[in-house]
Design an enzyme around this catalytic site. Sequence first.
Site, PDB file in Angstrom:
ATOM      1  CB  CYS A  75      -0.956   0.028   1.104  1.00 18.27           C
ATOM      2  SG  CYS A  75      -0.261   0.248   2.869  1.00 18.27           S
ATOM      3  CG  HIS A 113      -4.936   0.658   3.664  1.00 13.12           C
ATOM      4  ND1 HIS A 113      -3.897   0.254   2.724  1.00 13.12           N
ATOM      5  CD2 HIS A 113      -5.882   1.466   2.829  1.00 13.12           C
ATOM      6  CE1 HIS A 113      -4.417   0.322   1.532  1.00 13.12           C
ATOM      7  NE2 HIS A 113      -5.581   1.074   1.530  1.00 13.12           N
ATOM      8  CG  ASP A 128      -6.592   2.256  -1.322  1.00 11.14           C
ATOM      9  OD1 ASP A 128      -5.544   1.974  -1.711  1.00 11.14           O
ATOM     10  OD2 ASP A 128      -7.281   2.005  -0.427  1.00 11.14           O
TER      11      ASP A 128
END
Length: 259
Positions: A75, A113, A128
């Site tokens: 991420c 995250h 995202d």
Amino acid sequence: MFDVDTYLTKLGYSGPRAATLETLRDLHKRHLMAIPFDNSLNADAERGFDVLLEVDIDDDATFRAVVEGGRGGVCYELNGLFRRLLQELGFDVKILAGAVIQVNGEFGPELEHIFSCVEIDGEVWLADVGLAGPSYLEPLRVSDEIQEQYGCQYRLVEEDGYRVLQRRSRGAEWSNSYRFNLQYREITDWKQLVPDIAEFPLEQVLIGTRIHSRAFDNGQMVLIGKRYLRVEDGKEEIKVLARPAVFREVVSQILTPGV
């Protein structure tokens, strides 16, 4: 060295570079299709949440490894690079933090995250490209409405003071993906707060488990350990890849776009 032209070529994008919603949508989906999520380099249970200390990526080194070198990322790498790309193109981008739903059905640590939001014409859109998924292929507007993409529905609901992102595939119930607040973050937040989450049970966040995923035009492939989820036009199919040859074939398919 980070280079916008090289990045856009990697994504197969040759369209307008204006900071519009149409550009953001196209880039977001192309990114998920061209660059896979791959935690192979980070799936070390002994490191625990120390991996989150690396969120302040070296843009040039990560660009060489991911965009030019062809590997996937996690991420903070994928969303970090995408955030830089959007900024270079003139988008108004902010950093957000999320707590992802865990195997026990509860949410993980607050800073587990890292992703982004983009403000366009007075509206805020979630961006995202670094969640293993399954997740949204195009940006989601921060609103109360149900939004549909490629057969799946998404909504943001208020719960315990958070916005919770929920997803529903065809014929299924709503399920939680992650929760967050529209609190804009700085990269330094992770260095300050990682020690506070060090005691969170690692077995609940799949640290040490290999995760690979990548999108295609109307869906997504997600491999967690040997559990393979394929979503196509909103329909989900789940398999356990017990045969080594089949497992290797799926890994290759996910990690090698265009092959």
